[in-house]
Design a protein around this motif. Sequence first.
Motif, PDB file in Angstrom:
ATOM      1  N   PRO A 172       0.835  -1.207   0.000  1.00  0.00           N
ATOM      2  CA  PRO A 172       0.000   0.000   0.000  1.00  0.00           C
ATOM      3  C   PRO A 172       0.869   1.256   0.000  1.00  0.00           C
ATOM      4  O   PRO A 172       1.922   1.295   0.647  1.00  0.00           O
ATOM      5  N   GLU A 173       0.447   2.255  -0.747  1.00  0.00           N
ATOM      6  CA  GLU A 173       1.119   3.550  -0.866  1.00  0.00           C
ATOM      7  C   GLU A 173       2.423   3.495  -1.662  1.00  0.00           C
ATOM      8  O   GLU A 173       3.062   4.532  -1.863  1.00  0.00           O
ATOM      9  N   MET A 174       2.824   2.303  -2.131  1.00  0.00           N
ATOM     10  CA  MET A 174       4.097   2.216  -2.852  1.00  0.00           C
ATOM     11  C   MET A 174       4.067   3.027  -4.140  1.00  0.00           C
ATOM     12  O   MET A 174       5.063   3.677  -4.492  1.00  0.00           O
ATOM     13  N   ASN A 175       2.950   3.000  -4.852  1.00  0.00           N
ATOM     14  CA  ASN A 175       2.878   3.769  -6.098  1.00  0.00           C
ATOM     15  C   ASN A 175       3.173   5.242  -5.854  1.00  0.00           C
ATOM     16  O   ASN A 175       3.996   5.855  -6.555  1.00  0.00           O
ATOM     17  N   TYR A 176       2.501   5.826  -4.877  1.00  0.00           N
ATOM     18  CA  TYR A 176       2.700   7.242  -4.580  1.00  0.00           C
ATOM     19  C   TYR A 176       4.136   7.507  -4.123  1.00  0.00           C
ATOM     20  O   TYR A 176       4.792   8.442  -4.602  1.00  0.00           O
ATOM     21  N   ARG A 177       4.615   6.702  -3.210  1.00  0.00           N
ATOM     22  CA  ARG A 177       5.965   6.898  -2.674  1.00  0.00           C
ATOM     23  C   ARG A 177       7.025   6.744  -3.757  1.00  0.00           C
ATOM     24  O   ARG A 177       7.997   7.504  -3.815  1.00  0.00           O
ATOM     25  N   LEU A 178       6.825   5.753  -4.618  1.00  0.00           N
ATOM     26  CA  LEU A 178       7.775   5.517  -5.701  1.00  0.00           C
ATOM     27  C   LEU A 178       7.827   6.715  -6.635  1.00  0.00           C
ATOM     28  O   LEU A 178       8.906   7.169  -7.039  1.00  0.00           O
ATOM     29  N   GLY A 179       6.655   7.250  -6.954  1.00  0.00           N
ATOM     30  CA  GLY A 179       6.604   8.412  -7.828  1.00  0.00           C
ATOM     31  C   GLY A 179       7.304   9.620  -7.235  1.00  0.00           C
ATOM     32  O   GLY A 179       8.058  10.325  -7.920  1.00  0.00           O
ATOM     33  N   GLU A 180       7.070   9.862  -5.957  1.00  0.00           N
ATOM     34  CA  GLU A 180       7.701  11.009  -5.290  1.00  0.00           C
ATOM     35  C   GLU A 180       9.214  10.855  -5.236  1.00  0.00           C
ATOM     36  O   GLU A 180       9.951  11.833  -5.394  1.00  0.00           O
ATOM     37  N   ARG A 181       9.676   9.630  -5.035  1.00  0.00           N
ATOM     38  CA  ARG A 181      11.130   9.415  -4.948  1.00  0.00           C
ATOM     39  C   ARG A 181      11.793   9.565  -6.311  1.00  0.00           C
ATOM     40  O   ARG A 181      12.868  10.168  -6.431  1.00  0.00           O
ATOM     41  N   ILE A 182      11.154   9.049  -7.334  1.00  0.00           N
ATOM     42  CA  ILE A 182      11.728   9.107  -8.675  1.00  0.00           C
ATOM     43  C   ILE A 182      11.851  10.547  -9.169  1.00  0.00           C
ATOM     44  O   ILE A 182      12.773  10.885  -9.914  1.00  0.00           O
ATOM     45  N   LYS A 183      10.955  11.398  -8.732  1.00  0.00           N
ATOM     46  CA  LYS A 183      10.989  12.803  -9.144  1.00  0.00           C
ATOM     47  C   LYS A 183      12.298  13.486  -8.774  1.00  0.00           C
ATOM     48  O   LYS A 183      12.750  14.404  -9.468  1.00  0.00           O
TER      49      LYS A 183
END
Length: 382
Positions: A172-183
């Motif tokens: 859970p929340e990995m999609n959002y967290r992954l996106g924020e980190r990749i930015k």
Amino acid sequence: MKNFYSLLISLFFVLNIQSQAIYKTINSYKLEGDRELKIQLPRNYNPEEKRTYPLIIVLDGDYLFEPIAGNIDYQSYWEDIPDCIVVGIKQANTRSDDFFYDDESFFPAHEGAAFYEFIGAELLPYIEDNYKASNFRIIVGHDLSANFINYYLFKDQPIFRAFVALSPDLAPEMNYRLGERIKILQQETFYYLATGDADIKSLRSSIIESDSLISSIKNDKLLYKFDDFEDANHYGLVGRGVPKALNQIFGLFKPINAKEYKEKVLTYEGSPYDYLVKKYEDIEYFYGFEKKLIENDIRAIAAASNKKDDLESLEKLTKLVKKNFPDSMLSAYYSGMLYEKEGNLRKALIQYKSGLLLQPSQFIDKEIMLEKMYDTQEALND
């Protein structure tokens, strides 16, 4: 198509016989016990050489090691990718503990946190102390382990440069967290994500959402590739995703092909030789190791030099070939070619004759040298 990929995977396994896995056991204070490893070294691995090799860490090594190791062995044999050290971690009896994450924070906890620290604090130092591993590291996972590899992206300075996530079971929340980190990535990072039309529905839905999010991110440091395979289920997509991932990660390393020759070499602002130098410098910068000059690239640059009537470029290439392949027919062949372009057929003939005493290469053998010798002799007699 299914039969093709089955045949391809079988071929990987057959070729992999020549580079059998080494089985090692590492005692871990983080895991409070032993952990078994599978290690594949390059075919011509020599611990006395100065060169180092990219390191590939394979989670779920009980079943995922062989597809990765077989692909590496096959593609590196044809010089499409570099020789690599492949390390698989056996987890059949500890999988649920190794990938455990907290129900509230959704980050590794308890045994999962211990396994996370084990890789960075114990496994990598162990491999680097005992084998010629470079700092260019790849981590591969499938299902739960494909989710787990993402946690290494959240470090301030990630210890891996490339991530291969095959049908991840995302927390859970990995999609959002992954996106924020990749930015905010500061270092060139390769990320490969794959699913299939027959993948587990709940996983596929989350993966498609993840791709949509990652694809929308603008960051030049991210080198991203997504595949959604037709007629591929949760397990079958592994055999198709692995070679695609390697092609993505080592795209710059690949030999010059017809497309690169036409679109990049011939249109390059500098000379063909300058293009070759820059290509190999870029490889060293991206991957942290020096690529050995290969015959395919020599042929491409020689062809471009001839097409552009660039004698200076051909002369520099000939000197480079002599330096790297002094005992090969290559040195005589390209020296003869240079003399021919300069109109000095007598010196060209001498070079072709001398080449008969040298070692044949992948593309230049005795028959080719004799043909060049006879053609040059005939031109002299005209």
